[in-house]
Motif scaffolding. Structure first.
Motif, short mmCIF file in Angstrom:
data_model
loop_
_atom_site.label_atom_id
_atom_site.label_comp_id
_atom_site.label_asym_id
_atom_site.label_seq_id
_atom_site.Cartn_x
_atom_site.Cartn_y
_atom_site.Cartn_z
N MET A 1 0.84 -1.18 0.00
CA MET A 1 0.00 0.00 0.00
C MET A 1 0.88 1.25 0.00
N GLU A 2 0.41 2.26 -0.70
CA GLU A 2 1.11 3.54 -0.67
C GLU A 2 0.92 4.19 0.70
N PRO A 3 1.84 5.10 1.09
CA PRO A 3 1.80 5.67 2.45
C PRO A 3 0.43 6.19 2.91
N PRO A 4 -0.32 6.96 2.09
CA PRO A 4 -1.62 7.44 2.59
C PRO A 4 -2.58 6.30 2.91
N GLU A 5 -2.64 5.28 2.02
CA GLU A 5 -3.54 4.16 2.27
C GLU A 5 -3.04 3.33 3.45
N LEU A 6 -1.72 3.19 3.58
CA LEU A 6 -1.16 2.43 4.70
C LEU A 6 -1.53 3.09 6.02
N ARG A 7 -1.45 4.40 6.09
CA ARG A 7 -1.82 5.09 7.33
C ARG A 7 -3.29 4.84 7.68
N ARG A 8 -4.15 4.83 6.67
CA ARG A 8 -5.57 4.56 6.91
C ARG A 8 -5.77 3.11 7.36
N ALA A 9 -5.01 2.19 6.76
CA ALA A 9 -5.12 0.78 7.14
C ALA A 9 -4.68 0.56 8.58
N VAL A 10 -3.58 1.20 8.97
CA VAL A 10 -3.10 1.09 10.35
C VAL A 10 -4.14 1.63 11.32
N ALA A 11 -4.70 2.79 10.99
CA ALA A 11 -5.72 3.38 11.87
C ALA A 11 -6.95 2.48 11.97
N ALA A 12 -7.35 1.89 10.84
CA ALA A 12 -8.52 1.01 10.83
C ALA A 12 -8.28 -0.23 11.69
N GLY A 13 -7.09 -0.82 11.57
CA GLY A 13 -6.76 -1.99 12.37
C GLY A 13 -6.74 -1.67 13.85
N ARG A 14 -6.16 -0.52 14.20
CA ARG A 14 -6.09 -0.10 15.60
C ARG A 14 -7.49 0.11 16.19
N VAL A 15 -8.33 0.84 15.46
CA VAL A 15 -9.66 1.17 15.96
C VAL A 15 -10.53 -0.08 16.06
N ALA A 16 -10.46 -0.94 15.05
CA ALA A 16 -11.29 -2.16 15.07
C ALA A 16 -10.96 -3.03 16.28
N ALA A 17 -9.67 -3.21 16.57
CA ALA A 17 -9.28 -4.03 17.71
C ALA A 17 -9.67 -3.36 19.03
N SER A 18 -9.49 -2.06 19.11
CA SER A 18 -9.83 -1.33 20.34
C SER A 18 -11.32 -1.42 20.63
N GLU A 19 -12.13 -1.30 19.59
CA GLU A 19 -13.58 -1.36 19.78
C GLU A 19 -14.04 -2.74 20.24
N LEU A 20 -13.20 -3.76 20.01
CA LEU A 20 -13.53 -5.12 20.44
C LEU A 20 -12.97 -5.42 21.83
N GLY A 21 -12.42 -4.40 22.49
CA GLY A 21 -11.95 -4.56 23.85
C GLY A 21 -10.50 -4.96 23.99
N LEU A 22 -9.73 -4.92 22.91
CA LEU A 22 -8.32 -5.28 22.96
C LEU A 22 -7.49 -4.01 23.17
N GLN A 23 -6.48 -4.10 24.01
CA GLN A 23 -5.66 -2.93 24.29
C GLN A 23 -4.62 -2.73 23.21
N VAL A 24 -4.64 -1.58 22.57
CA VAL A 24 -3.70 -1.27 21.49
C VAL A 24 -3.02 0.05 21.82
N ASP A 25 -1.75 -0.04 22.24
CA ASP A 25 -0.96 1.16 22.51
C ASP A 25 -0.01 1.50 21.36
N ASP A 26 0.28 0.49 20.55
CA ASP A 26 1.21 0.71 19.44
C ASP A 26 0.91 -0.28 18.33
N VAL A 27 1.31 0.08 17.12
CA VAL A 27 1.11 -0.77 15.94
C VAL A 27 2.42 -0.88 15.19
N VAL A 28 2.81 -2.11 14.85
CA VAL A 28 4.03 -2.36 14.09
C VAL A 28 3.64 -2.99 12.75
N VAL A 29 4.08 -2.39 11.66
CA VAL A 29 3.79 -2.95 10.34
C VAL A 29 4.73 -4.14 10.11
#
Length: 280
Positions: A1-29
């Motif tokens: 993914m190009e950088p703009p889409e990658l940033r959106r993908a990272v944010a989507a993964g973080r938010v989806a997991a957080s909304e399911l009750g999982l603790q997300v303090d950092d994301v590593v590609v």
């Protein structure tokens, strides 16, 4: 993914997991291609995030994993803390998997062959509708034969890939009838060496065909330790697999990192594999 889409993908993964009750303090590609793999910490989840256009593939992968986990196959498990399904967030399809700490030891060919044997045995015990390997070859052939979708592919190399894909696909499918469910792309990058043992990942490529189609993705020594494998068929499947790999790299839309190098490497490996088969 190009950088703009990658940033959106990272944010989507973080938010989806957080909304399911999982603790997300950092994301590593962990991996970035047409879809990305993200390690979420400290919950230790591996999130696989793909554009929503790949929703069907993501759902298929989750279903394959769910069924294989039920028969104790050597495959990565979906995260047990959340529902085993694909989640949608911001035009991305997201699946959540257990993260495995890597083992530092090298993988012995005998251990790799044993993992393949156990995977194939498990695949024979599940009932799943999956495409034939020739269907996947046909998609690759379509990319090669469409000059608008692969505009940079030199004509001599287009002829090489087209002939290899069509010729070997027909030969393998007509001369061998030992088809079963396969992983589809069990190359070394899709086999994790973990503290729990060897585990296969990236199950969206599951298809039907001879077991040699899978073994052709592994180092050559692995096939030598797989009882009943046909070495001639492995060589043919290896040439076919490199031709498919090359076809993907010459797509206009391909996003594999260092694509130019892999384009050249892929074609070189097609020719070398054909030489091993004594084919032009």
């Amino acid at each position: 993914m190009e950088p703009p889409e990658l940033r959106r993908a990272v944010a989507a993964g973080r938010v989806a997991a957080s909304e399911l009750g999982l603790q997300v303090d950092d994301v590593v590609v962990v991996h970035n291609s047409d879809r990305v793999a993200l390690r979420l910490v400290p919950c230790d989840v591996l999130a696989r995030v793909a554009p929503v256009g790949h929703l069907a593939d993501s759902e298929f992968e989750v279903e394959v994993a769910r069924r294989l986990n039920a028969v104790d196959a050597p495959v990565a498990e979906l995260d047990p803390r959340v529902e085993p399904r694909v989640f949608l967030r911001d035009a991305f399809a997201i699946s959540l998997w257990t993260y495995y700490e890597p083992a530092e030891s090298e993988i012995a060919p005998t251990d790799c062959a044993d993992a393949f044997l156990r995977l194939h045995a498990a695949l024979r015990h599940i009932d799943l509708e999956a495409p034939h390997f020739t269907d996947r070859v046909a998609v690759a052939l379509g990319e090669v034969n469409d000059r608008e979708r692969s505009p940079d592919l030199p004509e001599s190399d287009r002829e090489l890939l087209s002939g290899t894909l069509s010729g070997l696909s027909a030969t393998i499918s007509t001369e061998h009838d030992r088809d079963q469910l396969l992983h589809g792309e069990p190359h070394p990058g899709n086999l994790l060496n973990t503290r729990r043992g060897l585990l296969f990942v990236d199950l969206a490529t599951c298809c039907r065909g001879p077991i040699e189609f899978d073994l052709a993705h592994a180092p050559e020594e692995v096939g030598d330790h797989y009882k009943g494998a046909d070495p001639v068929l492995i060589h043919r499947c290896r040439a076919l697999n490199w031709a498919m790999f090359s076809a993907w790299r010459w797509r206009r839309a391909d996003q594999m990192p260092d694509r130019d190098r892999w384009r050249a490497t892929g074609l070189d490996n097609v020719r070398a594999a054909l030489d091993r088969c004594h084919l032009d």
